[in-house]
Each structure stands twice: as C-alpha cells, then as structure tokens.
Design an enzyme around this catalytic site. Sequence first.
Site, PDB file in Angstrom:
ATOM      1  N   SER A  43       0.822  -1.215   0.000  1.00  0.00           N
ATOM      2  CA  SER A  43       0.000   0.000   0.000  1.00  0.00           C
ATOM      3  C   SER A  43       0.852   1.260   0.000  1.00  0.00           C
ATOM      4  O   SER A  43       0.349   2.363   0.215  1.00  0.00           O
ATOM      5  CB  SER A  43      -0.943   0.004   1.205  1.00  0.00           C
ATOM      6  N   THR A  92      -1.305   3.297   4.657  1.00  0.00           N
ATOM      7  CA  THR A  92      -0.493   4.512   4.557  1.00  0.00           C
ATOM      8  C   THR A  92       0.526   4.579   5.695  1.00  0.00           C
ATOM      9  O   THR A  92       0.183   4.341   6.849  1.00  0.00           O
ATOM     10  CB  THR A  92      -1.428   5.725   4.634  1.00  0.00           C
ATOM     11  N   THR A 135       1.777   6.951   0.458  1.00  0.00           N
ATOM     12  CA  THR A 135       0.771   5.901   0.193  1.00  0.00           C
ATOM     13  C   THR A 135       0.601   5.638  -1.294  1.00  0.00           C
ATOM     14  O   THR A 135       0.907   6.505  -2.127  1.00  0.00           O
ATOM     15  CB  THR A 135      -0.597   6.333   0.769  1.00  0.00           C
ATOM     16  N   ARG A 188      -7.774   9.342  -8.770  1.00  0.00           N
ATOM     17  CA  ARG A 188      -8.309   9.567  -7.417  1.00  0.00           C
ATOM     18  C   ARG A 188      -7.158   9.878  -6.456  1.00  0.00           C
ATOM     19  O   ARG A 188      -6.126   9.227  -6.454  1.00  0.00           O
ATOM     20  CB  ARG A 188      -9.074   8.333  -6.954  1.00  0.00           C
ATOM     21  N   THR A 240      -4.654   7.363   8.520  1.00  0.00           N
ATOM     22  CA  THR A 240      -4.676   6.266   7.551  1.00  0.00           C
ATOM     23  C   THR A 240      -6.116   5.759   7.465  1.00  0.00           C
ATOM     24  O   THR A 240      -6.914   5.989   8.371  1.00  0.00           O
ATOM     25  CB  THR A 240      -3.682   5.142   7.946  1.00  0.00           C
ATOM     26  N   GLY A 241      -6.422   5.111   6.364  1.00  0.00           N
ATOM     27  CA  GLY A 241      -7.800   4.650   6.180  1.00  0.00           C
ATOM     28  C   GLY A 241      -8.477   5.373   5.036  1.00  0.00           C
ATOM     29  O   GLY A 241      -7.797   5.936   4.160  1.00  0.00           O
TER      30      GLY A 241
HETATM   31  N1  ASP Z   1      -5.531   7.126   3.355  1.00  0.00           N
HETATM   32  C1  ASP Z   1      -5.217   6.436   2.133  1.00  0.00           C
HETATM   33  C2  ASP Z   1      -6.075   6.973   1.051  1.00  0.00           C
HETATM   34  O1  ASP Z   1      -7.257   7.208   1.268  1.00  0.00           O
HETATM   35  C3  ASP Z   1      -5.364   4.967   2.166  1.00  0.00           C
HETATM   36  C4  ASP Z   1      -4.993   4.234   3.403  1.00  0.00           C
HETATM   37  O2  ASP Z   1      -4.400   4.772   4.318  1.00  0.00           O
HETATM   38  O3  ASP Z   1      -5.329   3.051   3.483  1.00  0.00           O
HETATM   39  O4  ASP Z   1      -5.598   7.124  -0.045  1.00  0.00           O
END
Ligand code: ASP
Length: 325
Positions: free
Chosen positions: A85, A187, A205, A215, A238-239
């Site tokens: 990721s 991330t 990330t 995106r 993150t997320g």
């Molecule tokens: N925050 C990241 C994003 O939305 C993805 C992640 O941290 O899993 O691109």
Amino acid sequence: MKRRSFINQNSFGLAGALISPKIFEYSKIIDTSKIIQNTTPFVLSTWNVPESTQIAADALEKGVSALDAAVLGVAYEEKNLKNNSVGNGGAPDRDGNVTLDACVMDHNGNCGAVLAVENIMHVAALAQDVMEKTPHVILAGEGAKKFAIEQGFTPEDLLTESSKKAWKEWLKKGDYHPEINVENHDTIGMLCIDKQGNLSGACTTSGLAYKMYGRVGDSPIIGSGLYIDNNVGGAVATGLGEEVIKTVGSFLIVELMRQGRSPQEACEEAINRILEKHEGKPDFQVAYLATNKKGDIGAYSVVSGFSYTHNKNKINQNTNSNSVY
Ligand code: ASP
C-alpha cells in the site's frame, strides 16, 4: 542548517543497504550548536513498521533533522515489496496504474506534496523536494513526475507481479468497489522529534487499492493526512481518505490539542466527527495517530486492527490502538 550532499550510507546501517542512494542526498545534519541535550529522539509511525522506525530513530540519534529522518524512515517502506500500500509494489488503481501520493511538513510550517505520481518510488522525498526546491506546495501527476526526473529520481515500473496478480483477481469481480485494508500495511505516516526538539512528519501511500484513475485521498493533503504545529504537536491519518478529507482530520486533532485536549482525546474526537455523519457501524476504516510536543501519544480508529510503532530511548514498540468497534 548545513546541507550535506551525501552522508556515508554505511553510517545508516539498514537504511544504507536498502534505500535508494538518492534519499541520502537529502539527509542533513542539524546545527549541533542548537542541540537540546535532554531531548531524546522520538519516532511514531502508523502500523507495524519496526525497520522504518529504527531507521528514523538511528538517523535522529546521529543528528539528522526530524524532517529528513521521517523521509528516510518512510523510504524503507516505499522500497519494501512486501508492503502493498506504499511505493514500489503498491496496489494499482482499477486500470492497473500504480499512482502514489505523499506529503511532508516541517517544524517551521513548511510543507510539500505530490499527488497521483507514477513510476517514482520515493514520493515522500519528492514531496520534500517540492517544498525545498520550488516556490510551490503541491505538484501533481505528470508535472510531479517530470520534476522528479529533473531532480535525479529514476523512473521505474512499480507494479510488481504479485500486485498485478491480485489486481487481475479483483478485476474478475467486475464491479467497482475499492478496498481499504483494515488489518495492516496501509499509509505510512511518521512523526519525528529531533535533538533540537523540532517536530516534523511525512506521509506516503499508494492510496485506496483499485481506486479510479486520478483519485487522490487524504494522505498528500496537508491538514488531512498530516499536520504539524511545532508549538503543539502533530497528527497523521490512515484509512478511507474521503472521510478524513471531509473533516480535515489531522488539522482538527492538532487544533484540539492546542485547545488543551490530550492527543488521545483529540484523536477520539476526530473519529467521532466522522462517525456523527454515519448511522451504526460504517463499512470503512479510519485511524489517527498523534503526539504532542511532550511525546504523549494518541491513537484511535473506527474499527479494530490499527496499530502504531513507537521508538523512544532506542526501543521499538508496536501497540494496538483502541477503536470504536
Ligand atoms: N488514506 C489512504 C487513502 O485514502 C489509504 C490508506 O491509508 O489506506 O488514499
């Protein structure tokens, strides 16, 4: 601050062996006359990343600035093919392109970011270059890649065989439903405090797996994926980036800490702001990690599964965050 064109790679041990030499060109030794002797280097990173945190901690110990240490630390994961990721080996978008996002912010409030960059592995270092070598804060897409090549970054194919295989499997499902991994290796957001007592951070990330081409999530957005105020503290996210952006999560956390909340209280409030807009248990993950200048830590996530790595007094520790669900 003295710029060193090159730091002996061997002096960084693990980092020297595993990270592209280009990264070391950006490592500066801080002005030793300003070192506050009692300040112990501090590293805090999202997820279970012992090597990255150790690299950053070793660099801080040697007198590298918080910003350079954070960029060095995350560079390990950008090169780590097991991490799908971030950087090389990152999951592609739904068309098979690996597009990377990153940002950095230093103790003076300077920041840099790159969005949707293809073929450049060390995007946090590239974001640092945007900050230090251009009058701008953000470069995106082809422009960021062109700038990277001008700065000496080597373009390369970042889609590994295993990421390609996983993407092909995903394609068989035939419907557009990006995936957020709630377990591990998302991330990488890293906060460092150096021997001068300065706080800086980096966030890198490949974003949401199988996203739409173009995106961009929260990670390279200053205030969403990362925010630093050297008088107060710092936060990383993150997320699911869309949810973080809508509430400007990292900035919110730092502002709450400024108003007197502990890092933990601030992270919980920022998660609650997101959940206020959803009925019941949502089907996404968001996690925040924060520190104040004293080195108190806050971590909180929507669902369980988030952990963070902390290095203080030369000891690495991985801790599971509390969560709402
Ligand atoms: N925050 C990241 C994003 O939305 C993805 C992640 O941290 O899993 O691109």
